[in-house]
Design an enzyme around this catalytic site. Structure first.
Site, short mmCIF file in Angstrom:
data_model
loop_
_atom_site.label_atom_id
_atom_site.label_comp_id
_atom_site.label_asym_id
_atom_site.label_seq_id
_atom_site.Cartn_x
_atom_site.Cartn_y
_atom_site.Cartn_z
N HIS A 46 0.97 -1.39 0.14
CA HIS A 46 0.17 0.08 -0.06
C HIS A 46 1.10 1.57 -0.04
O HIS A 46 1.53 1.05 0.96
CB HIS A 46 -1.17 -0.07 1.26
CG HIS A 46 -1.58 1.44 1.39
ND1 HIS A 46 -1.75 1.98 2.59
CD2 HIS A 46 -3.20 1.28 0.47
CE1 HIS A 46 -2.87 2.73 2.48
NE2 HIS A 46 -3.56 2.83 1.32
N HIS A 88 -1.17 11.16 -1.90
CA HIS A 88 -2.53 10.60 -0.86
C HIS A 88 -4.07 11.23 -1.33
O HIS A 88 -4.88 11.32 -1.14
CB HIS A 88 -2.49 9.70 0.10
CG HIS A 88 -3.68 8.95 0.24
ND1 HIS A 88 -3.95 9.90 1.32
CD2 HIS A 88 -4.70 8.01 0.34
CE1 HIS A 88 -5.35 9.05 2.04
NE2 HIS A 88 -5.58 8.02 1.50
#
Length: 296
Positions: A46, A88
Site C-alpha cells: 500500500h 494520497h
C-alpha cells in the site's frame, strides 16, 4: 509535522534494515507471483512499503521490490497545470515541507500548485532523516520505476470529483509509457477508485482494463457494480465471510469471478482473519507482516 513513530515491531525493523544494507543476501527480489491466483491472496504494498519508507515515493516502491513484493498500490491526483502526480492527500501539507516553502498558500491543495512547484518539495523528511530529499513523483516517473522493478500496479484515481477528466489523463500517461499494451493490461495493471463514475469512465474508455471499486456496496447492489468493475475492494473492518462469498458468486465486467481486495491490513491477526474469509488480495503498509501471516 515531521515527527513520526513507525508502527512496526523491532524484528520487522531489523529485517527491513537488512534489506537496505548493500550486499545483503536478502536484497534479491523474490520471483513475482501472479495476483489473485489460486495459491492464496496477493499481498499488495500500500503506497509502496509505506510502514518503512515514505508513502507513494520511489523509495517506497523500491523497498517493496527488495522485499520481494510484485504488486504496489498508489494514488494519482492532478496539478494546477495538468500534470499527474502520486500523492494520497489532496493537500501537500502532511507529507511534504510545502508549509515551509510556500507559507502563504494554505491549505496547500495539489490542484493549486504547478508540477514544477511540487517538484521542489521534500517528500521524505517527514518520515525520517534517512529519506530527506525524496520527491513527489509524477505518474510518468512512478510507472517507469515500477516497470524497471518488474512490478505490477494497482493504481487509484484519488478524489476524481476534484479533477474532471482525470481518467482520460491517466490513460494518456499510461499509454505513452507503454502500460496499455496487451501484456501490461492483462498481467500488470488494475485501476481502482472510490468514485463509481470514475471506474465507469475507465471501463468505458478502455474496457479491456481490469478495474476495482473501493468500498462496500450493499449485497443487493453488487450486480450493478459487476457490470463495470472486476473487483470490490472494501476496508477490512467492513468485511465478513458472507460478504466475500456474495461477491464471489457474481461475474465481473470481464465475465470472470468478481474479486475482493481488502485494505488496509497491517497486523497478523487481521491478515489471518481476512485470509480465512477467502479474499483475493490484501493491501497493506506492512507487506512482510501479511506475507508471514498468510504463508505467501
Amino acid at each position: 509535522m515531521y515527527a513520526r513513530t513507525v508502527s512496526a515491531t523491532a524484528a520487522a525493523l531489523l529485517g527491513v534494515t537488512a534489506l537496505l544494507l548493500p550486499g545483503s543476501a536478502t536484497q534479491a527480489a523474490a520471483p513475482a507471483t501472479p495476483a489473485w491466483s489460486n495459491d492464496g491472496p496477493a499481498v499488495i504494498a500500500h503506497r509502496g512499503a509505506s510502514a518503512y519508507a515514505p508513502e507513494n515515493t520511489l523509495a517506497a516502491i523500491d523497498l517493496a521490490d527488495r522485499m520481494g513484493f510484485a504488486w504496489v498500490e498508489n494514488d494519482v491526483q492532478r496539478t494546477k497545470d495538468g500534470e499527474l502526480v502520486v500523492v494520497h492527500d489532496d493537500s501537500l501539507a502532511r507529507t511534504t515541507n510545502v508549509e515551509q516553502l510556500f507559507p502563504g498558500r494554505s491549505p496547500w491543495k495539489i490542484k493549486d500548485f504547478t508540477a514544477a512547484e511540487i517538484a521542489t518539495l521534500d517528500a521524505g523528511s517527514w518520515f525520517g532523516s534517512d529519506f530527506a530529499g525524496a520527491r513527489v513523483p509524477t505518474l510518468k516517473q512512478y510507472v517507469n520505476r515500477v516497470e524497471r522493478n518488474h512490478q505490477k500496479l494497482l493504481l487509484e484515481i484519488k478524489k476524481p470529483e476534484l479533477y474532471p477528466g482525470i481518467e482520460k489523463d491517466t490513460l494518456r500517461v499510461l499509454g505513452r509509457e507503454g502500460w496499455l499494451n496487451r501484456h501490461h493490461v492483462k498481467h500488470k495493471l488494475v485501476i481502482q477508485s472510490f468514485g463509481a463514475d470514475s471506474v465507469k469512465a475507465v471501463h468505458a474508455q478502455r474496457p479491456d482494463i481490469t478495474t476495482g471499486f473501493l468500498g462496500t456496496p450493499a449485497v443487493a447492489d453488487l450486480p450493478k457494480y459487476a457490470a463495470f468493475t472486476d473487483q470490490i475492494n472494501p476496508t477490512h473492518t467492513s468485511l465478513t465471510a458472507d460478504y466475500v462469498a456474495a461477491v464471489h458468486k457474481l461475474k465481473g465486467a470481464h465475465g470472470k469471478q468478481l474479486k475482493v481486495n481488502t485494505w488496509t491490513v497491517n497486523t497478523t491477526a487481521a491478515a489471518v482473519r481476512v485470509h480465512d474469509f477467502g479474499v483475493d488480495g490484501i493491501i497493506t503498509n506492512n507487506p512482510d507482516v501479511v506475507r508471514d501471516a498468510v504463508g505467501r
